[in-house]
Design a protein around this motif. Structure first.
Motif, PDB file in Angstrom:
ATOM      1  N   PHE A 115     -47.255  -1.429  29.993  1.00 21.35           N
ATOM      2  CA  PHE A 115     -47.282  -2.884  30.090  1.00 21.35           C
ATOM      3  C   PHE A 115     -48.052  -3.411  28.891  1.00 21.35           C
ATOM      4  O   PHE A 115     -48.625  -2.650  28.115  1.00 21.35           O
ATOM      5  CB  PHE A 115     -48.000  -3.314  31.377  1.00 21.35           C
ATOM      6  CG  PHE A 115     -47.308  -2.849  32.638  1.00 21.35           C
ATOM      7  CD1 PHE A 115     -46.331  -3.627  33.227  1.00 21.35           C
ATOM      8  CD2 PHE A 115     -47.642  -1.641  33.229  1.00 21.35           C
ATOM      9  CE1 PHE A 115     -45.694  -3.213  34.382  1.00 21.35           C
ATOM     10  CE2 PHE A 115     -47.009  -1.217  34.391  1.00 21.35           C
ATOM     11  CZ  PHE A 115     -46.034  -2.002  34.958  1.00 21.35           C
ATOM     12  N   GLU A 116     -48.088  -4.728  28.740  1.00 19.94           N
ATOM     13  CA  GLU A 116     -48.928  -5.325  27.700  1.00 19.94           C
ATOM     14  C   GLU A 116     -50.385  -4.998  27.992  1.00 19.94           C
ATOM     15  O   GLU A 116     -50.761  -4.761  29.147  1.00 19.94           O
ATOM     16  CB  GLU A 116     -48.726  -6.843  27.669  1.00 19.94           C
ATOM     17  CG  GLU A 116     -47.331  -7.282  27.277  1.00 19.94           C
ATOM     18  CD  GLU A 116     -47.007  -6.922  25.842  1.00 19.94           C
ATOM     19  OE1 GLU A 116     -47.901  -7.036  24.978  1.00 19.94           O
ATOM     20  OE2 GLU A 116     -45.866  -6.517  25.601  1.00 19.94           O
ATOM     21  N   ALA A 117     -51.239  -5.046  26.976  1.00 19.88           N
ATOM     22  CA  ALA A 117     -52.634  -4.638  27.126  1.00 19.88           C
ATOM     23  C   ALA A 117     -53.382  -5.454  28.183  1.00 19.88           C
ATOM     24  O   ALA A 117     -54.192  -4.909  28.915  1.00 19.88           O
ATOM     25  CB  ALA A 117     -53.351  -4.743  25.782  1.00 19.88           C
ATOM     26  N   ASP A 118     -53.117  -6.736  28.302  1.00 23.24           N
ATOM     27  CA  ASP A 118     -53.841  -7.573  29.265  1.00 23.24           C
ATOM     28  C   ASP A 118     -53.012  -7.900  30.512  1.00 23.24           C
ATOM     29  O   ASP A 118     -53.350  -8.821  31.254  1.00 23.24           O
ATOM     30  CB  ASP A 118     -54.272  -8.887  28.597  1.00 23.24           C
ATOM     31  CG  ASP A 118     -55.334  -8.658  27.535  1.00 23.24           C
ATOM     32  OD1 ASP A 118     -56.066  -7.668  27.655  1.00 23.24           O
ATOM     33  OD2 ASP A 118     -55.405  -9.463  26.590  1.00 23.24           O
ATOM     34  N   ALA A 119     -51.933  -7.158  30.747  1.00 24.76           N
ATOM     35  CA  ALA A 119     -51.055  -7.443  31.887  1.00 24.76           C
ATOM     36  C   ALA A 119     -51.804  -7.229  33.202  1.00 24.76           C
ATOM     37  O   ALA A 119     -52.627  -6.329  33.328  1.00 24.76           O
ATOM     38  CB  ALA A 119     -49.823  -6.555  31.837  1.00 24.76           C
ATOM     39  N   VAL A 120     -51.499  -8.077  34.170  1.00 21.25           N
ATOM     40  CA  VAL A 120     -52.030  -7.914  35.528  1.00 21.25           C
ATOM     41  C   VAL A 120     -50.939  -7.225  36.339  1.00 21.25           C
ATOM     42  O   VAL A 120     -49.800  -7.675  36.354  1.00 21.25           O
ATOM     43  CB  VAL A 120     -52.383  -9.286  36.147  1.00 21.25           C
ATOM     44  CG1 VAL A 120     -52.863  -9.124  37.570  1.00 21.25           C
ATOM     45  CG2 VAL A 120     -53.433  -9.985  35.299  1.00 21.25           C
ATOM     46  N   VAL A 121     -51.294  -6.119  36.969  1.00 19.62           N
ATOM     47  CA  VAL A 121     -50.306  -5.364  37.732  1.00 19.62           C
ATOM     48  C   VAL A 121     -50.702  -5.285  39.197  1.00 19.62           C
ATOM     49  O   VAL A 121     -51.870  -5.403  39.545  1.00 19.62           O
ATOM     50  CB  VAL A 121     -50.109  -3.938  37.164  1.00 19.62           C
ATOM     51  CG1 VAL A 121     -49.538  -3.983  35.762  1.00 19.62           C
ATOM     52  CG2 VAL A 121     -51.390  -3.146  37.200  1.00 19.62           C
ATOM     53  N   GLN A 122     -49.718  -5.090  40.033  1.00 21.31           N
ATOM     54  CA  GLN A 122     -49.923  -4.889  41.469  1.00 21.31           C
ATOM     55  C   GLN A 122     -49.600  -3.422  41.748  1.00 21.31           C
ATOM     56  O   GLN A 122     -48.546  -2.931  41.350  1.00 21.31           O
ATOM     57  CB  GLN A 122     -48.980  -5.803  42.241  1.00 21.31           C
ATOM     58  CG  GLN A 122     -49.025  -5.625  43.726  1.00 21.31           C
ATOM     59  CD  GLN A 122     -48.044  -6.575  44.413  1.00 21.31           C
ATOM     60  OE1 GLN A 122     -47.705  -7.624  43.893  1.00 21.31           O
ATOM     61  NE2 GLN A 122     -47.589  -6.176  45.568  1.00 21.31           N
ATOM     62  N   ILE A 123     -50.517  -2.726  42.422  1.00 24.37           N
ATOM     63  CA  ILE A 123     -50.336  -1.309  42.721  1.00 24.37           C
ATOM     64  C   ILE A 123     -50.214  -1.155  44.228  1.00 24.37           C
ATOM     65  O   ILE A 123     -51.024  -1.691  44.980  1.00 24.37           O
ATOM     66  CB  ILE A 123     -51.520  -0.473  42.191  1.00 24.37           C
ATOM     67  CG1 ILE A 123     -51.680  -0.689  40.690  1.00 24.37           C
ATOM     68  CG2 ILE A 123     -51.311   1.004  42.511  1.00 24.37           C
ATOM     69  CD1 ILE A 123     -52.927  -0.082  40.123  1.00 24.37           C
ATOM     70  N   GLU A 124     -49.188  -0.430  44.658  1.00 22.84           N
ATOM     71  CA  GLU A 124     -48.935  -0.256  46.087  1.00 22.84           C
ATOM     72  C   GLU A 124     -48.565   1.196  46.356  1.00 22.84           C
ATOM     73  O   GLU A 124     -47.805   1.803  45.609  1.00 22.84           O
ATOM     74  CB  GLU A 124     -47.779  -1.175  46.489  1.00 22.84           C
ATOM     75  CG  GLU A 124     -47.407  -1.113  47.926  1.00 22.84           C
ATOM     76  CD  GLU A 124     -46.247  -2.049  48.254  1.00 22.84           C
ATOM     77  OE1 GLU A 124     -45.603  -1.814  49.280  1.00 22.84           O
ATOM     78  OE2 GLU A 124     -45.999  -2.988  47.477  1.00 22.84           O
ATOM     79  N   ARG A 125     -49.125   1.741  47.432  1.00 24.01           N
ATOM     80  CA  ARG A 125     -48.752   3.097  47.846  1.00 24.01           C
ATOM     81  C   ARG A 125     -47.656   2.987  48.881  1.00 24.01           C
ATOM     82  O   ARG A 125     -47.763   2.240  49.838  1.00 24.01           O
ATOM     83  CB  ARG A 125     -49.948   3.836  48.442  1.00 24.01           C
ATOM     84  CG  ARG A 125     -49.589   5.248  48.901  1.00 24.01           C
ATOM     85  CD  ARG A 125     -50.771   5.943  49.544  1.00 24.01           C
ATOM     86  NE  ARG A 125     -51.785   6.303  48.573  1.00 24.01           N
ATOM     87  CZ  ARG A 125     -51.794   7.461  47.899  1.00 24.01           C
ATOM     88  NH1 ARG A 125     -50.850   8.344  48.105  1.00 24.01           N
ATOM     89  NH2 ARG A 125     -52.751   7.719  47.047  1.00 24.01           N
TER      90      ARG A 125
END
Length: 84
Positions: A25-35
């Motif tokens: 992703f871009e360096a400052d991207a905000v991501v959502q992590i889900e199991r």
């Protein structure tokens, strides 16, 4: 794309995985992590947010149902033996 094998490593008090450039992703991207069971899914949260906002806009633009028709009250005739 073929599966990429990498190792989990310790970064401070957290566990980390280095993403290859083609999966990154871009360096400052905000991501959502889900199991999900034994899978970990990473989604661009900014993209998720914009899709959610677009869905809300489409819902707001949908026509509203008409108000229910108001009817005069109906008196049921006496029907002996129907109800004891």
């Amino acid at each position: 794309m073929n599966a990429i094998v990498t190792k989990v490593f310790k970064s401070g008090n957290s566990l980390a995985v280095r993403l290859p450039r083609e999966l990154g992703f871009e360096a400052d991207a905000v991501v959502q992590i889900e199991r999900r069971g034994n899978e970990v899914v990473i989604v661009d949260a900014g993209q998720q947010q914009s899709r959610f906002q677009a869905m809300l806009k489409r819902l707001a633009d949908m026509p509203r149902p008409a108000e229910p028709e108001q009817r005069e009250p109906f008196d049921y005739p006496d029907r002996p033996g129907l109800i004891d």
